[in-house]
Design a protein around this motif. Structure first.
Motif, PDB file in Angstrom:
ATOM      1  N   PRO A  58       3.113   2.594  -2.001  1.00 23.19           N
ATOM      2  CA  PRO A  58       3.115   3.421  -3.229  1.00 23.19           C
ATOM      3  C   PRO A  58       1.817   4.205  -3.383  1.00 23.19           C
ATOM      4  CG  PRO A  58       3.839   1.199  -3.724  1.00 23.19           C
ATOM      5  CD  PRO A  58       3.355   1.176  -2.330  1.00 23.19           C
ATOM      6  N   THR A  59       0.683   3.526  -3.116  1.00 24.15           N
ATOM      7  CA  THR A  59      -0.601   4.204  -3.257  1.00 24.15           C
ATOM      8  C   THR A  59      -0.710   5.363  -2.281  1.00 24.15           C
ATOM      9  OG1 THR A  59      -1.574   2.088  -3.837  1.00 24.15           O
ATOM     10  CG2 THR A  59      -3.087   3.879  -3.314  1.00 24.15           C
ATOM     11  N   TRP A  60      -0.418   5.074  -1.012  1.00 24.65           N
ATOM     12  CA  TRP A  60      -0.475   6.148  -0.017  1.00 24.65           C
ATOM     13  C   TRP A  60       0.448   7.293  -0.399  1.00 24.65           C
ATOM     14  CZ3 TRP A  60       0.212   2.254   4.542  1.00 24.65           C
ATOM     15  CH2 TRP A  60      -1.024   1.671   4.860  1.00 24.65           C
ATOM     16  N   MET A  85       1.800   8.177  -3.426  1.00 23.87           N
ATOM     17  CA  MET A  85       1.431   8.959  -4.606  1.00 23.87           C
ATOM     18  C   MET A  85       0.213   9.828  -4.335  1.00 23.87           C
ATOM     19  SD  MET A  85       3.624   8.539  -6.907  1.00 23.87           S
ATOM     20  CE  MET A  85       2.878   9.420  -8.248  1.00 23.87           C
ATOM     21  N   ILE A  86      -0.874   9.184  -3.878  1.00 23.96           N
ATOM     22  CA  ILE A  86      -2.102   9.961  -3.718  1.00 23.96           C
ATOM     23  C   ILE A  86      -2.009  10.871  -2.499  1.00 23.96           C
ATOM     24  CG2 ILE A  86      -4.602   9.843  -3.455  1.00 23.96           C
ATOM     25  CD1 ILE A  86      -4.611   7.285  -4.963  1.00 23.96           C
ATOM     26  N   LEU A 105       0.798  -1.220   0.000  1.00 24.12           N
ATOM     27  CA  LEU A 105       0.000   0.000   0.000  1.00 24.12           C
ATOM     28  C   LEU A 105       0.833   1.273   0.000  1.00 24.12           C
ATOM     29  CD1 LEU A 105      -2.891  -0.951   2.410  1.00 24.12           C
ATOM     30  CD2 LEU A 105      -3.010  -0.560  -0.035  1.00 24.12           C
TER      31      LEU A 105
END
Lengths: 306, 351, 268
Positions: A25-27, A29-30, A23
């Protein structure tokens, strides 16, 4: 979209162990490049504008002040309401509402029609409806502009057939903008309504007919109330993007149809820039969007409790 | 008295598939009439044709003498209780019941009053303001009934209305429905695949199969005098014995049973040649000599009865029902027994 | 007589046809005019491919070529990154049971879809300016990856949801490591969703205008911004040629995505 509470897998030792790496990368980037910037934008709306564009880190309500109030030329008169920007918002709301109404008027019969086709052909109809959507919005808007121009093919065709004697001035009107918005977001209206009609049981319509209702009364009294969640979803999905739309008003509306999107864009052109103001307008837009979503969510839950 | 519904040669085709092959029948006023048959026999298609949801490919449908085949469903004074009730989920119970009246432009006061009366009749007055989702299956079914009866239809159509209910409830509803029909005097046309339902509730039954009406009659007629193998086998249990009709005279036929026995039975228009005989298992008795000779294979204990499974001399299987009582002797497996067929119990079938 | 068909409403077919006509007319017109031999866009001069030639070899060709190159490379990198990130996220959301912060993560993944595009554009510009990143290729790329994640996530999660957990369990039972069970068992089964997500992210990135316009800075162009700039000066015939080309690419990708999805449905 696959939401929480879905297909949970084998126990510990499986994916749970590397949860964080999965998770991160998602956390990152966004979180860093979307959430943080939005928060930063909120902060910027409370800063002072720097002369050359950009900001000075000094707290100020100047941006919001400029939006709502008119302090006159010399600043010692009592402030009156500044209608210019509020008008822009009002116009945007009206245009978005108009586009939503247009989408509903054309989209509902279309969604109903497709949902009542034999199961095998429904996919094809849906495909046909959504294909234009996947064409670049810019190109779609440009195409529309080309089509409805004063000396464009539409006017040529209408005059050629003899329906009109002078070219119709469609471009740079409210209608043009609403057409552009309709063109941009129609599938968002059709798909939720289609989903709702597909779930609808036609036994209800038969029962209504059995009890002496004609088909239009049935539509009004039976179908629409049952299908309403789909209609509401469709309206929201068209209304909200239409509020902040840039391309349709910009390319089809001309100077008279200045909307929120253009207002914001203007603040960030280098020489005329007023970043805090642009940020403030964006914040006001976000607030408007959140209000609409909130009202709709409340209405939805209240219906369920009933 | 004009018949309530008269169907003349109704044919229904979907493309090259024929669902109904020239069905003709008459349903009388104030009658509880049942269309009975297995899935796919066309009974629901016929019902929907009467309601107006299927076009009539060929033939006529007359309601009290008037041909309604071309009328829209909302112009026919016929109402339907749908299989899964189709109660409008967004309307309260009482609004559902009043809906037909609203469509008939009945004034609001009169509407409410009538709807309340109907709810009272099905014992659901307390639920008037609830939503359908808040009611149990049995309650929803009664609301559907009230809704269909409120506009005072000439004929009430019921499409397997009890199939979604559990056994006890179903049995209770059968009695209630029968009572309702008698009280209101409205013609009920009832569709079901459950023969017990049909036999207990109906004044007359039309047994259907594969788009044809096989036989029409009262429960007793259909059970005791089936006309063909389908009806004999579909209703209750029976023994189907292949026989040869040797001669027919004065309404009596002489037939040869498998194994060589001869029997005299009533004839109903059959000619000589191969036919089947239907003998209900409870209409035979064990005896010394008897019309038939058989060997007992097994005896199955069923509580109220005993089922005796036997074989004729040539191997044809047969079964009897013996009531479980001290008066009846139970044969042991392997013994030879004689079977006496009650007079008139052996029916000669058309096929 | 058609009332007995409760599905039928007179006029709805006409509306549907009208709808399709409105949707396709502008596109078809542009396509038609892209083959127009005349230099004026108002008169029809016969069929010709000159504007397509102009796109590739005319005076503005270098500008469009550079813009196209940027668009394509950014789309490839953004789609690849977004797909990888989204796949990882899907695995976490759908295969790790409930965990603290699961709802929050779900909201985060959906965030780019909830915030109006123009607000994302403004926020991104402000952020990059504050952090000191010069607007250019990198800023475009970062913004694209970020808003492509939910688009890639949608088909991947949908596909993963339909795959029963017992396949991986069987693999682990037969001594496969987590990595092996993923690459040899799960990923092949997920592939239609992954490919679909990739194509979706690619198109979204390729087509983006507003956000790109805000964060690109001067001197950088992607195909949409180049087209916009050109249109602002007046619609020229070569624009129609480019538009038709992009139209073709979009439709091709979407059709591919649709077919892959369809084929994938049959195998599960």
């Amino acid at each position: 979209m696959a939401g929480p509470g879905s297909n949970h897998a084998p126990g510990p030792g499986s994916w749970r162990g590397i949860l964080v790496p999965l998770l991160l990368p998602t956390w990152a980037m966004i979180g860093i490049f979307l959430l943080l910037p939005v928060l930063l934008m909120a902060v910027y709306s409370f800063l002072t504008k720097e002369f050359r564009g950009g900001v000075e880190w000094e707290f100020s309500l100047a941006a919001y002040d400029q939006f709502f109030l008119n302090r006159g030329l010399f600043g010692d008169e009592p402030p009156t309401v500044e209608w210019t920007y509020i008008t822009v918002f009002a116009r945007s709301i009206a245009q978005a509402a108009g586009a939503t109404a247009l989408c509903l008027l054309i989209g509902f019969p279309t969604a109903w029609f497709i949902a009542t086709r034999p199961a095998s052909s429904r996919g094809i109809w849906l495909f046909l409806i959504t294909v234009p959507y996947w064409v670049n919005l810019l190109i779609r808007t440009v195409s529309l502009r080309f089509l409805i121009r004063e000396n464009g093919p539409l006017n040529d065709a209408l005059m050629g057939v003899g329906l009109i004697s002078e070219p119709l001035q469609i471009i740079n009107t409210n209608l043009a903008v609403q057409l552009g918005l309709f063109y941009s977001y129609l599938p968002f209206m059709v798909l939720p309504i289609y989903a709702a009609v597909e779930r609808y049981s036609f036994a209800y319509s038969e029962a209504a007919a059995d009890l002496y209702a004609n088909r239009w009364v049935t539509l009004r009294e039976i179908v629409l109330p049952i299908v309403r969640p789909g209609i509401v979803a469709g309206c929201i999905l068209v209304f909200i993007p239409s509020l902040g739309a840039f391309l349709a008003p910009n390319l089809l509306g001309g100077a008279k149809n200045f909307m929120i999107g253009s207002l914001i864009e203007e603040q960030f052109k280098k020489s005329l820039g007023n970043w805090p103001f642009g940020a403030a307008v964006s914040m006001i837009l976000m607030t408007l969007v959140l209000i609409v979503l909130f009202v709709q969510a409340r209405a939805a839950t209240r219906q369920e409790v009933r | 008295m004009t018949d309530a519904v008269e169907i003349r040669n109704a044919v229904k085709r979907y493309g090259n598939v024929t669902a109904l092959h020239g069905v003709s029948l008459t349903i009388r006023d104030n009658e509880f009439f049942t269309l009975l048959g297995p899935s796919g026999c066309g009974k629901t298609t016929l019902l929907r044709m009467i309601a107006g949801f299927e076009d009539v490919t060929e033939g006529e449908i007359r309601l009290f003498g008037q041909n309604i085949a071309n009328l829209e469903p909302n112009h026919r004074p016929v109402n339907t209780v749908f299989q899964h009730y189709a109660l409008f989920p967004h309307m309260s119970v009482i609004d559902n019941v009043a809906f037909g009246l609203k469509m008939q432009k009945v004034a609001q006061d009169a509407r409410r009053k009538r709807a309340a009366e109907m709810l009272e009749m099905v014992h659901l007055s307390a639920f008037a303001d609830r939503l359908p989702a808040q009611l149990s299956g049995g309650q929803q079914q009664r609301v559907a009934l009230a809704r269909a009866l409120a506009p005072s239809p000439k004929v009430l159509l019921l499409d397997e209305p009890l199939s979604a209910l559990d056994l006890k409830l179903r049995q209770a509803m059968r009695v209630e429905l029968k009572q309702l029909q008698e009280d209101t005097g409205i013609t009920f046309i009832f569709v079901t695949h459950d023969q017990e339902e049909a036999l207990t509730m109906s004044d007359r039954i039309a047994v259907m199969s594969a788009g044809h009406v096989q036989q029409i009659g009262t429960a007793q007629e259909i059970y005791e005098a089936p006309v063909n193998r389908f009806v004999a086998d579909f209703i209750g249990e029976t023994n189907l014995l292949p026989v040869e009709v040797l001669s027919v005279r004065d309404g009596r036929a002489e037939v040869t049973l498998p194994g060589g026995h001869r029997l005299q039975v009533a004839a109903a228009g059959q000619g000589i040649g191969k036919h089947h005989l239907s003998i209900r298992p409870e209409r035979m008795a064990l005896t010394e000599a008897g019309d038939l000779q058989a060997v007992v294979d097994r005896v199955v204990y069923l509580g109220t009865d005993r089922q005796v499974i036997a074989r004729l001399e040539d191997g044809t299987p047969l079964h009897l029902r013996l009531q479980n009582s001290d008066r009846v002797a139970v044969p042991a497996p392997g013994t030879r027994v004689g079977l006496a067929v009650e007079a008139g119990a052996a029916r000669l079938l058309a096929d | 007589m058609a009332l007995r068909n409760v599905r039928h409403y007179p006029g709805f077919l006409a509306m549907t046809v009208a709808c399709l006509v409105i949707l396709y007319a502008p596109l078809l017109v542009v396509m038609a005019y892209s083959f127009n031999d005349s230099t004026s866009i108002t008169n029809w001069g016969g069929v010709s491919l000159r504007w397509y030639a102009d796109v590739f070899t005319g005076p503005e060709a270098p500008r469009f070529k550079a813009a196209a190159w940027n668009s394509l490379t950014i789309a490839v990198i953004a789609a690849t990154s977004a797909t990888a990130i989204a796949t990882a996220a899907a695995l976490a959301m759908l295969r790790a049971g409930g965990f603290k912060g699961r709802s929050l993560t779900y909201a985060l993944i959906n965030l780019p879809l909830m915030v109006p595009e123009i607000v994302i554009a403004v926020a991104s510009l402000i952020f990059f300016s504050m952090v000191g990143l010069t607007p250019g290729y990198l800023t475009i790329l970062i913004a694209h990856i970020t808003f492509c994640i939910p688009f890639a996530y949608l088909p991947i999660a949908a596909r993963l949801q339909g795959i029963d957990g017992s396949f991986e369990q069987a693999a682990r039972d037969l001594y496969a490591s987590r990595a092996q069970s993923f690459f040899l068992i799960l990923l092949p089964l997920m592939m239609p969703g992954v490919v679909s997500g990739y194509l979706l992210a690619f198109i979204i990135s390729l087509d983006d205008f507003i956000i790109t316009n805000f964060v690109k800075g001067a001197g950088m162009e992607t195909l949409p911004t180049a087209i916009y700039g050109s249109v602002k000066q007046g619609i020229k015939p070569n624009i129609m040629a480019i538009s038709t080309l992009m139209l073709g690419v979009s439709i091709l990708f979407v059709t591919l995505s649709y077919l892959i999805n369809r084929k994938g449905q049959k195998s599960l």
